[in-house]
Structures are given as C-alpha cells and as structure tokens.
Design an enzyme around this catalytic site. Structure first.
Site, PDB file in Angstrom:
ATOM      1  N   PRO A   2       0.771  -1.173   0.000  1.00 58.82           N
ATOM      2  CA  PRO A   2       0.000   0.000   0.000  1.00 58.82           C
ATOM      3  C   PRO A   2       0.832   1.266   0.000  1.00 58.82           C
ATOM      4  O   PRO A   2       1.496   1.608   0.964  1.00 58.82           O
ATOM      5  CB  PRO A   2      -0.810  -0.114   1.296  1.00 58.82           C
ATOM      6  CG  PRO A   2      -0.797  -1.599   1.642  1.00 58.82           C
ATOM      7  CD  PRO A   2       0.178  -2.214   0.712  1.00 58.82           C
ATOM      8  N   GLU A   3       0.761   1.926  -1.078  1.00 62.74           N
ATOM      9  CA  GLU A   3       1.323   3.270  -1.160  1.00 62.74           C
ATOM     10  C   GLU A   3       0.146   4.230  -1.052  1.00 62.74           C
ATOM     11  O   GLU A   3      -0.942   3.800  -0.693  1.00 62.74           O
ATOM     12  CB  GLU A   3       2.090   3.432  -2.483  1.00 62.74           C
ATOM     13  CG  GLU A   3       3.207   2.402  -2.629  1.00 62.74           C
ATOM     14  CD  GLU A   3       4.002   2.534  -3.920  1.00 62.74           C
ATOM     15  OE1 GLU A   3       4.117   3.648  -4.433  1.00 62.74           O
ATOM     16  OE2 GLU A   3       4.519   1.513  -4.398  1.00 62.74           O
TER      17      GLU A   3
END
Length: 281
Positions: A2-3
């Site tokens: 997850p960015e």
DNA sequence: TTAACTGTTGATAC
DNA sequence: AGTATCAACAGTTA
C-alpha cells in the site's frame, strides 16, 4: 503495502461506512500490532476517516485517534449486515472466513459491522494517539506529493538538497510523502529520468516533469483502486486494478511504452528498480 | 535445501 | 548532517 493510492482507496471506502459507528469492542490477536489503550477507543463514535502519507487516521471524540499503517502486507476489511444479506456491500468470498490466520486485530462496531486488520508480515500497526501526538508524528513527514499546497518549486528544492539518487529522494517520506516503489518506478519511466541520477543534477524542467509524472501515476492509481501485486486488497477484499496498467514496475523484459526497449530490473538502495535503459539514460 | 525476493520505514553505524 | 545498510517478519519464488 500500500502506497498512497492504496491507502486513499481504503480511506474513501471506510469514509462511507465508519462515521457514526460506535466501536463496541476491540480484540487484539497479535499484541505487536496494537499500541496504546483499547479502553480509550472503546465505546467511542467514529467521527471520520482521513489519510496523511501512507497513514490512515480514524478520528474519534475527545481528541483521540487511531492511526493505522499497513506497511507491506496490511489489509483493512470491513463487513456489515448488508454484506451478509448480499445487498449494497458485496465482498470477496474469503472475507466471510475472517478472522483468519493473519488477522491481528478485530474491531466490533455498532450495527453488526466489523473491521478486520490482517497483516501477514506483522510490520503494520494501530496506534491510539491524541491529536497532539498525531500532529507530532505528522510533523516528521514531508507533504503529500498530491497535496495542493505542495508544488513543483518545493520538489525541485528537495532534489537540489541531496546527491542521493533521485528515486531515493522521491521515496523519502521525510521530504515528500506517498511515493513508494511502484509509483516511483512508474513516475521515473513516464518522465524518462534515470533512477540513479543524483537528485541535485536534475534541471528544473526535469524536476517539473517528474512532479507531473508522479502525480499522474498516483492519480491513475487512485482511479484504478490501487495496485494489487500480492497482498493489497480494498475494504471489501477485492484486488485493485493499477497492476494491470503499470508502466515499468514488474515489467522486466517487456517493452517500454515510451520507446519499445525491454525494461530492465536492477537494485537501487536495496529496492527492485524497473527502468528503461534507453529512454531513462 | 537454501538463498533471495517482496509494496515500508525506523534504527543504527559510518 | 547526510547517507547507506540493516532489521522487523512471513511467505513465495528461483
């Protein structure tokens, strides 16, 4: 994980479901995942959900917050009564099996809703913090690259100040937030800039091009619901779509969309770095 | 079998 | 101070 786009996707969905709900109970399956006092959040009503960098924030009354970082493998899965009836909130099949082996925290909310935190590698965390403590945490972070008050000028200044490879500078959350490995690789490919270039050697034009490219791929990531390479899922347990539209990340040997040259993979500062040897010289 | 790989980021050591 | 490396952990892949 997850960015930024993946966390933003989760925040937007949770914002539809959580506000108004009461946190009735929280059970911690793995103590390392939860820092702070459960008592401070039990019985509280969720006021809202927001995001800074890759950190998700659940706002509660009395200046209380839950900060959540998914790190590499974290997932936040939401279920409620309509999930089980099969109404307005469909979920992936495996969600009905939760909690699973990798569920680290389970929160029971009002109206028969639940929030599960799964995290295979145990890097992620929940922290209960006051507004003041949150402000202190956030003060260590650079502005989000898509923050309206960030600018091309500021990014250029960031680059001017270091001789580190531009990819490293772009991914350094204390300078500018939200750009992780996938979107950094793609932004550099779109801007046709070599990831190893010392940041301070970028011209203003190149820096501006990279700024626009980074925002482009990040907004594209948000529109596509994030990138599921392996573990990332949205709050309903479904994969994102950005991985099908990647420009460089994971495309070793495939033709560069700029010039057709096969994408190479090399290591930069310990991270897999995908780039085009021709147009990112 | 073993080693290397993985979307993050903090601590540590130069 | 700035920068490079390692470590946290579990699972998958070569």
């Amino acid at each position: 994980m997850p960015e930024l786009p993946e966390v933003e996707t989760i925040v937007r969905k949770l914002s539809e479901h959580l506000p108004g709900k009461i946190i009735q109970s929280v059970s911690v399956q793995h103590p390392k995942s939860f820092l702070g006092s459960i008592e401070l959040i039990k019985g509280k009503q969720v006021l809202g959900v927001s995001r800074r960098a890759k950190i998700l924030r659940i706002h509660l009354p009395s200046e209380t917050n839950i900060l959540i970082h998914l790190k590499m493998t974290g997932q936040l899965i939401y279920t409620d009564a309509t999930t089980r009836i099969g109404g307005g909130h469909p979920t992936a099949d495996w969600v009905s099996e939760l909690p699973s082996k990798h569920t680290r925290i389970t929160a029971e909310l009002s109206e028969s809703s639940m929030l599960f935190f799964n995290d295979q590698r145990l890097f992620g965390w929940w922290k209960v913090l006051t507004d003041t403590q949150v402000a202190a945490e956030f003060a260590k972070l650079g502005l989000d690259i898509i923050d309206p008050s960030f600018s091309a000028e500021q990014l250029f200044t960031v680059f001017q100040r270091t001789a580190q490879p531009v990819k490293v500078a772009l991914m350094d959350g204390s300078r500018v937030s939200g750009v992780g490995n996938i979107y950094a690789c793609d932004a550099l490919n779109l801007a046709r800039i070599n990831p190893w270039r010392p940041a301070k050697t970028l011209s203003r034009v190149e820096s501006d091009r990279l700024y626009e490219a980074a925002k482009t791929v990040i907004y594209r990531g948000i529109e596509l619901g994030g990138a599921t390479i392996d573990d990332y899922r949205d709050v309903a347990g479904f994969a994102g779509q950005y991985q099908e539209k990647v420009l460089a990340y994971g495309r070793e040997g495939s033709p560069c969309y700029n010039c057709g040259t096969p994408i190479l993979k090399k290591k930069l500062a310990g991270r897999g770095t995908y780039f085009c040897p021709e147009c990112q010289k």
